[in-house]
Design a protein around this motif. Structure first.
Motif, PDB file in Angstrom:
ATOM      1  N   CYS A 551      -2.764  18.632   1.019  1.00 33.39           N
ATOM      2  CA  CYS A 551      -1.344  19.163   0.624  1.00 33.39           C
ATOM      3  C   CYS A 551      -0.952  20.200   2.198  1.00 33.39           C
ATOM      4  O   CYS A 551      -1.881  20.930   2.035  1.00 33.39           O
ATOM      5  N   HIS A 552      -0.044  20.546   2.121  1.00 32.32           N
ATOM      6  CA  HIS A 552       0.311  20.681   3.398  1.00 32.32           C
ATOM      7  C   HIS A 552       1.182  22.906   3.251  1.00 32.32           C
ATOM      8  O   HIS A 552       0.661  23.671   4.127  1.00 32.32           O
ATOM      9  N   TYR A 553       0.084  22.434   1.487  1.00 32.66           N
ATOM     10  CA  TYR A 553       0.492  24.762   1.869  1.00 32.66           C
ATOM     11  C   TYR A 553      -1.464  24.674   1.068  1.00 32.66           C
ATOM     12  O   TYR A 553      -0.964  26.031   1.308  1.00 32.66           O
ATOM     13  N   CYS A 554      -1.955  24.024   0.790  1.00 32.90           N
ATOM     14  CA  CYS A 554      -3.169  24.826   0.838  1.00 32.90           C
ATOM     15  C   CYS A 554      -4.439  23.714   1.692  1.00 32.90           C
ATOM     16  O   CYS A 554      -5.246  23.916   1.565  1.00 32.90           O
ATOM     17  N   GLY A 555      -3.980  23.098   2.062  1.00 32.69           N
ATOM     18  CA  GLY A 555      -4.919  21.887   3.024  1.00 32.69           C
ATOM     19  C   GLY A 555      -5.968  21.526   2.161  1.00 32.69           C
ATOM     20  O   GLY A 555      -6.805  20.913   3.141  1.00 32.69           O
ATOM     21  N   ALA A 556      -5.851  20.331   1.047  1.00 42.59           N
ATOM     22  CA  ALA A 556      -6.509  20.070  -0.105  1.00 42.59           C
ATOM     23  C   ALA A 556      -6.461  18.739   0.387  1.00 42.59           C
ATOM     24  O   ALA A 556      -5.576  17.713   0.813  1.00 42.59           O
ATOM     25  N   VAL A 557      -7.484  17.718   0.251  1.00 42.27           N
ATOM     26  CA  VAL A 557      -7.387  16.138   0.882  1.00 42.27           C
ATOM     27  C   VAL A 557      -7.381  15.039  -0.242  1.00 42.27           C
ATOM     28  O   VAL A 557      -8.419  16.015  -0.842  1.00 42.27           O
ATOM     29  N   TYR A 558      -6.810  14.132  -0.329  1.00 45.03           N
ATOM     30  CA  TYR A 558      -7.282  13.752  -1.082  1.00 45.03           C
ATOM     31  C   TYR A 558      -6.952  11.961  -0.784  1.00 45.03           C
ATOM     32  O   TYR A 558      -6.597  11.573  -0.184  1.00 45.03           O
ATOM     33  N   SER A 559      -8.325  10.851  -1.295  1.00 47.60           N
ATOM     34  CA  SER A 559      -8.046   9.768  -0.727  1.00 47.60           C
ATOM     35  C   SER A 559      -6.663   9.082  -1.758  1.00 47.60           C
ATOM     36  O   SER A 559      -5.887   8.900  -2.000  1.00 47.60           O
ATOM     37  N   ILE A 560      -6.331   8.244  -0.472  1.00 49.39           N
ATOM     38  CA  ILE A 560      -5.016   7.151  -1.264  1.00 49.39           C
ATOM     39  C   ILE A 560      -5.887   6.212  -1.988  1.00 49.39           C
ATOM     40  O   ILE A 560      -6.883   5.353  -1.990  1.00 49.39           O
ATOM     41  N   PRO A 561      -4.728   5.922  -3.262  1.00 48.91           N
ATOM     42  CA  PRO A 561      -5.171   5.349  -4.533  1.00 48.91           C
ATOM     43  C   PRO A 561      -5.012   3.582  -3.842  1.00 48.91           C
ATOM     44  O   PRO A 561      -3.623   3.728  -3.557  1.00 48.91           O
ATOM     45  N   THR A 562      -5.484   3.306  -4.173  1.00 48.75           N
ATOM     46  CA  THR A 562      -5.018   1.459  -3.732  1.00 48.75           C
ATOM     47  C   THR A 562      -3.931   1.121  -5.192  1.00 48.75           C
ATOM     48  O   THR A 562      -2.879  -0.166  -4.737  1.00 48.75           O
ATOM     49  N   GLU A 563      -4.034   1.609  -5.885  1.00 52.23           N
ATOM     50  CA  GLU A 563      -3.077   1.233  -7.029  1.00 52.23           C
ATOM     51  C   GLU A 563      -2.434   2.079  -7.650  1.00 52.23           C
ATOM     52  O   GLU A 563      -3.139   3.630  -7.660  1.00 52.23           O
ATOM     53  N   CYS A 564      -1.686   2.433  -8.686  1.00 48.75           N
ATOM     54  CA  CYS A 564      -0.272   3.276  -9.433  1.00 48.75           C
ATOM     55  C   CYS A 564      -1.762   3.957 -10.113  1.00 48.75           C
ATOM     56  O   CYS A 564      -1.712   2.546 -11.305  1.00 48.75           O
ATOM     57  N   PRO A 565      -2.016   4.908 -10.693  1.00 52.74           N
ATOM     58  CA  PRO A 565      -2.742   5.785 -11.738  1.00 52.74           C
ATOM     59  C   PRO A 565      -1.846   5.473 -12.540  1.00 52.74           C
ATOM     60  O   PRO A 565      -2.179   5.313 -13.576  1.00 52.74           O
ATOM     61  N   GLU A 566      -0.814   5.154 -12.785  1.00 51.96           N
ATOM     62  CA  GLU A 566       0.322   5.554 -14.277  1.00 51.96           C
ATOM     63  C   GLU A 566       0.350   4.205 -14.755  1.00 51.96           C
ATOM     64  O   GLU A 566      -0.268   3.683 -15.977  1.00 51.96           O
ATOM     65  N   CYS A 567       1.121   2.928 -13.846  1.00 49.82           N
ATOM     66  CA  CYS A 567       1.856   2.189 -13.952  1.00 49.82           C
ATOM     67  C   CYS A 567       0.273   0.713 -13.955  1.00 49.82           C
ATOM     68  O   CYS A 567       0.564  -0.618 -13.959  1.00 49.82           O
ATOM     69  N   LYS A 568      -0.902   1.136 -13.159  1.00 52.18           N
ATOM     70  CA  LYS A 568      -1.721   0.418 -12.800  1.00 52.18           C
ATOM     71  C   LYS A 568      -1.265  -1.043 -11.604  1.00 52.18           C
ATOM     72  O   LYS A 568      -1.969  -2.024 -11.827  1.00 52.18           O
ATOM     73  N   THR A 569       0.280  -0.928 -11.164  1.00 49.34           N
ATOM     74  CA  THR A 569       0.161  -1.239 -10.089  1.00 49.34           C
ATOM     75  C   THR A 569       0.125  -1.611  -8.895  1.00 49.34           C
ATOM     76  O   THR A 569       0.430  -0.128  -8.649  1.00 49.34           O
ATOM     77  N   PRO A 570      -0.297  -1.998  -7.896  1.00 47.98           N
ATOM     78  CA  PRO A 570      -0.355  -2.212  -6.499  1.00 47.98           C
ATOM     79  C   PRO A 570       0.699  -2.075  -6.015  1.00 47.98           C
ATOM     80  O   PRO A 570       0.862  -2.257  -5.101  1.00 47.98           O
ATOM     81  N   THR A 571       1.696  -1.116  -5.714  1.00 50.33           N
ATOM     82  CA  THR A 571       3.371  -1.127  -5.283  1.00 50.33           C
ATOM     83  C   THR A 571       3.457   0.463  -4.998  1.00 50.33           C
ATOM     84  O   THR A 571       4.929   0.617  -4.992  1.00 50.33           O
ATOM     85  N   LEU A 572       2.361   0.887  -4.016  1.00 52.65           N
ATOM     86  CA  LEU A 572       2.544   2.412  -3.664  1.00 52.65           C
ATOM     87  C   LEU A 572       3.804   2.038  -2.810  1.00 52.65           C
ATOM     88  O   LEU A 572       3.116   1.489  -1.645  1.00 52.65           O
ATOM     89  N   GLU A 573       4.180   2.746  -2.281  1.00 51.31           N
ATOM     90  CA  GLU A 573       5.458   2.862  -0.873  1.00 51.31           C
ATOM     91  C   GLU A 573       5.554   4.229  -0.218  1.00 51.31           C
ATOM     92  O   GLU A 573       5.796   4.712  -0.791  1.00 51.31           O
ATOM     93  N   MET A 574       5.289   3.922   1.527  1.00 53.65           N
ATOM     94  CA  MET A 574       5.624   5.412   1.936  1.00 53.65           C
ATOM     95  C   MET A 574       7.096   5.445   2.104  1.00 53.65           C
ATOM     96  O   MET A 574       8.156   4.422   2.579  1.00 53.65           O
ATOM     97  N   GLN A 575       7.684   7.210   1.248  1.00 51.39           N
ATOM     98  CA  GLN A 575       8.723   7.155   2.123  1.00 51.39           C
ATOM     99  C   GLN A 575       9.245   8.250   2.746  1.00 51.39           C
ATOM    100  O   GLN A 575       8.277   9.486   3.093  1.00 51.39           O
ATOM    101  N   GLY A 576       9.963   8.315   3.905  1.00 48.74           N
ATOM    102  CA  GLY A 576      10.605   9.603   4.316  1.00 48.74           C
ATOM    103  C   GLY A 576      10.005   9.004   5.686  1.00 48.74           C
ATOM    104  O   GLY A 576       8.595   8.060   6.074  1.00 48.74           O
ATOM    105  N   TYR A 577       9.603  10.149   7.000  1.00 50.89           N
ATOM    106  CA  TYR A 577       9.426   9.851   8.302  1.00 50.89           C
ATOM    107  C   TYR A 577       8.903  11.973   8.888  1.00 50.89           C
ATOM    108  O   TYR A 577       9.436  12.076   8.958  1.00 50.89           O
ATOM    109  N   GLY A 578       7.515  10.983   8.846  1.00 46.82           N
ATOM    110  CA  GLY A 578       7.192  12.173   9.213  1.00 46.82           C
ATOM    111  C   GLY A 578       6.740  12.184  11.133  1.00 46.82           C
ATOM    112  O   GLY A 578       6.979  10.947  11.431  1.00 46.82           O
TER     113      GLY A 578
END
Length: 817
Positions: A551-578
């Motif tokens: 989080c670029h506002y409070c600095g909190a760090v989170y691990s990356i989920p292997t699957e979507c916690p909502e629909c339980k499918t492994p279809t997470l995709e990166m959007q945008g460019y840093g």
């Protein structure tokens, strides 16, 4: 009875009155530090604001406990400056004190103290010093309040200070920054020997040939330096010059012939000044230089509007030299710490040890030493710093230079005081009765308005150094390229081609993307779920290097989920460019490129800026990918191509200053191209090449851009025609924050009527688990700031009487950016 009003480093309004005991009456000075008891148990270092006599005895007034200084740490001009900041920016003197002074100069009950394990006592301690020394540890720091509990001493601060002065203890508000003077082992003769005594010592050393040789060499060096009885030399330097081993010198110390001691040295050594090494001004610079002096005859403030790479720095150097010749000091402000690296090298080569550098990346030792140097050393005549440098003790100030005056980073956001260093510097110069020079290629709308209306002087420098043309700016229509399926990533084919051509000619490329991290968004392709921060209303940014989401506002760090916690499918995709993703993409697309990234993540340490810039200057790297840091005054000879990867993200921001910021940022980034040998090329990627701002940038047409903006500002009642005051309300319970915001806005309307906007829910309405609401006041310039402040504070007191609002935080942001 003598009394003092003091400022304590707490966010409490006003000053606090204490009695001066008779024993200390002749030691108190306005601006010096004293220890005071505040409340039942807390002790603080306070600054004396005023000393006065009163015939009427005041009841319930405590005495000051001790005086820490024999001279003012804060000068009268600084106290006057603090009062202006407190009044104009609606904050307390205590908040300014806390922000202004290095923490090593502020002792309080929460200060951490630890033992110096290498300390050797040269004089006996007093009884209370011994008690404090005995409870200290070199591994576990103690708070002063804990020391008082362990020793039974009601106020341990004076004894802690005396132990720190003797080198027996370190103090700080944070463990890493131990405040001590920097010292080096040095050697001198044990006493001022007569010639016969020296002959006797040399005779006794006949059998110890190496020791005899070492002493003879020491005496020769002493003679070369004028045979001064107090002569000493750094041990390391002596060993290096003579080739004598350390054990031989130690043996002479053991015999009592030489004495070893710790000699205090400065942390900053920039060498001797060489005022003749500054460059000769070209005819255009010479004309601008003379016009500045002509304007200074009538105006306190002058704007130098010079295109990028016109050589504004050389004019500044000439003005600084003039001030030094008059025996005056110069304050030179820069908006960004990154920028100080190149400018420091340039100024060091001319001004040497007359230069002092100051900014927030310095540790506490360095900041405290800079403060003390300015108070005690006359040779420090040029102060180069970021915004916090306005708080330094500047005697005999002769000129203030604010470079890149348009920069939003001159505005302090959190914590208070939320001041604008550009505006504060102008007031500071007024207090010292001296002049201010504002310099930029893209003036702030307010500054240019002041220049055109005659309030400031205006000097224009329209030619680049060596008469190189301004870069050619070519818009790249990304919408059209995507439509024709020719653009598969953020790097357009024309940009890739020009980058390859530049690298083939051994030239360099800068790519600008104002977003750090790898990808600003992770999204589930199946259900569109995106991870959000638990403490803030904001999506998380993926950082590939650390394999985390941040989080670029409070600095909190989170691990990356292997699957979507909502629909339980492994279809997470990166959007945008840093910037991190662009760095990787460039490496894949152009394997021969040697890419380096400059953003907040790669420049966390003080030296990392210098390393990145030095490598790029030396052509060790040839593609620099960066955030807005790369736009701010950096000067690279070999950059021929600049790519602005997403102009639209800057243009479409919901803020009345969005177009101004976009114009300034893109013009500044473009100015990095073709600075020395030939005209540069800027490729500006946008889906709207016909946008008016893009047209102004292409034609370098500041005048038309300004006309459009100033008409809009007047129509919609924005600065420079009106002042803005933002009231920010924060709290953990949303309904309480809402209640206070609505009630406060209602009472404000009793006096301010339609000038009150809101309350509104900002775009990011929760940060660090605190809900946020904002009220904006638009006030006419003619209105008295003092009366406005009094009215707002009156209504605040009225509303805050409600006990439900006790936990809500409220602050003011005057002239928000």
């Amino acid at each position: 009875m003598l009394y003092v009003d003091v400022i304590v480093p707490l966010p409490l309004s006003g000053v606090f009155t204490y009695k001066i005991p008779d024993l200390l009456a002749d030691r108190v000075i306005v601006g010096s530090r004293v220890i005071v008891q505040f409340g039942k148990k807390k002790f603080y270092t306070a600054i004396i604001h005023r000393i006065y006599d009163s015939d009427e005895p005041k009841t319930g007034i405590k005495e000051i406990i001790s005086v820490l200084d024999d001279y003012p740490i804060v000068l009268p001009e600084q106290l006057q400056f603090w009062e202006w900041i407190s009044s104009y920016y609606m904050c307390t003197l205590g908040e300014i004190y806390k922000a202004a002074l290095p923490s090593a100069l502020k002792l309080e009950s929460e200060t951490l103290v630890f033992l110096d394990a290498s300390f050797e006592a040269k004089e006996p301690f007093t009884a209370n010093e011994t008690k404090v020394f005995d409870v200290l540890s070199d591994s576990k720091p103690l708070r002063i309040s804990e020391i008082e509990k362990l020793t039974g001493i009601s106020n341990a601060i004076p004894y802690v200070k005396s132990l720190a002065d003797k080198g027996a203890a370190y103090l700080n508000e944070n463990i890493q920054n131990k405040y001590t003077a920097k010292t080096e082992a040095s050697i001198r003769l044990a006493k001022n020997y007569s010639e016969s005594e020296l002959n006797e010592i040399l005779n006794n050393l006949k059998r110890a040939k190496k020791q005899e040789q070492a002493l003879i060499l020491f005496l020769e060096l002493k003679k070369e330096e004028g045979d001064h009885p107090e002569f000493f030399i750094q041990k390391k330097l002596f060993l290096g010059q003579t080739g004598i081993s350390s054990s031989v010198v130690d043996a002479l110390i053991e015999r009592g012939v030489l004495v070893s001691f710790q000699n205090e040295i400065g942390r900053f050594d920039y060498g001797d000044s060489d005022l003749l090494s500054s460059k000769i001004l070209n005819p255009f610079q010479e004309k601008a230089y003379n016009e500045i002096y002509d304007n200074f005859k009538e105006k306190q403030v002058v704007l130098l509007h010079g295109v990028t790479s016109s050589g504004k720095t050389e004019i500044y150097i000439q003005l600084i030299k003039d001030a030094i010749e008059r025996g005056e000091r110069v304050l030179y402000l820069l908006p960004e710490i990154a920028l100080t690296t190149q400018i420091t090298e340039r100024l060091k080569s001319v001004f040497g040890n007359k230069l002092l550098v100051y900014h927030s990346r310095f540790n506490d030792n360095e900041r405290a030493e800079t403060w003390q140097s300015l108070l005690q050393k006359e040779e420090c005549q040029v102060v180069l710093g970021a915004r916090s440098a306005v708080f330094l003790p500047l005697r005999n100030l002769g000129l203030v230079i604010v470079d890149e005056e348009h920069e939003a980073s001159y505005k302090q956001q959190d914590p208070a005081p939320r001041y604008n260093a550009r505006n504060a510097a102008i007031v500071l110069a007024g207090i010292h009765q001296t002049k201010t020079l504002l310099g930029t290629a893209t003036p702030a709308i307010e500054t240019y308005y002041n220049a055109l209306s005659g309030r400031y002087g205006l000097v224009t420098l329209s030619k680049r150094h060596s008469e190189i043309e301004l870069p050619e700016i070519v818009p790249v229509n990304t919408k059209d390229l995507r439509k024709r399926k020719q653009m598969k990533s953020i790097l357009s084919p024309p940009l890739v081609e020009e980058m390859r051509n530049a690298l083939g000619r051994d030239e360099q490329v800068i790519l600008f993307q104002n977003r750090r991290g790898f990808a600003p968004l992770i999204e589930c392709k199946t259900c569109s779920w995106t991870p959000k921060c638990l403490h803030c209303d904001v999506s998380l940014t993926f950082h590939k290097g650390q394999r985390v989401m941040v989080c670029h506002y409070c600095g909190a760090v989170y691990s990356i989920p292997t699957e979507c916690p909502e629909c339980k499918t492994p279809t997470l995709e990166m959007q945008g460019y840093g910037t991190e993703r662009i760095e990787e993409l460039v490496q894949e697309t152009i394997p021969e490129a040697n890419v380096v990234r400059m953003d907040f993540d790669t420049t966390r340490s003080k030296r990392s800026f210098e390393r990145i810039i030095a490598d790029f200057e030396a052509n060790k790297t040839n593609v620099l990918v960066g955030t807005q840091m790369v736009s701010k005054g950096l000067d690279f000879d070999n950059v021929s191509v600049v790519g602005i990867l997403n102009a639209d993200s800057m243009l479409n921001y919901p803020d009345f200053r969005a177009h101004e910021r976009a114009f300034q940022l893109m013009m500044q980034v473009s100015g990095r191209a073709g600075r020395r040998h030939k005209r540069g090329l800027v490729l500006l990627q946008t889906a709207h090449p016909g946008h008016p701002i893009i047209s102004y940038i292409r034609n370098n047409d500041y005048a038309s851009f300004y006309e459009t903006q100033i008409n809009e500002r007047q129509l919609f009642r924005y600065p420079p025609f009106y002042r803005l005051i933002e009231i920010v309300i924060r709290g953990r319970e949303e309904h309480v924050v809402d209640g206070l915001a609505v009630e406060f806005a209602q009472v404000l309307r009793q006096s301010f009527q339609e000038r009150v906007l809101g309350p509104v829910k900002p775009g990011i309405s929760r940060v660090q688990s605190l809900y946020i609401r904002k009220i904006v006041l638009k006030i006419e310039n003619q209105a008295s700031p003092q009366k406005i402040r009094e009215l707002i504070e009156f209504y605040q007191k009225q509303v805050m009487q409600n006990p439900n609002y006790k936990s809500v935080l409220l602050h003011y942001d005057v002239d928000p950016m």
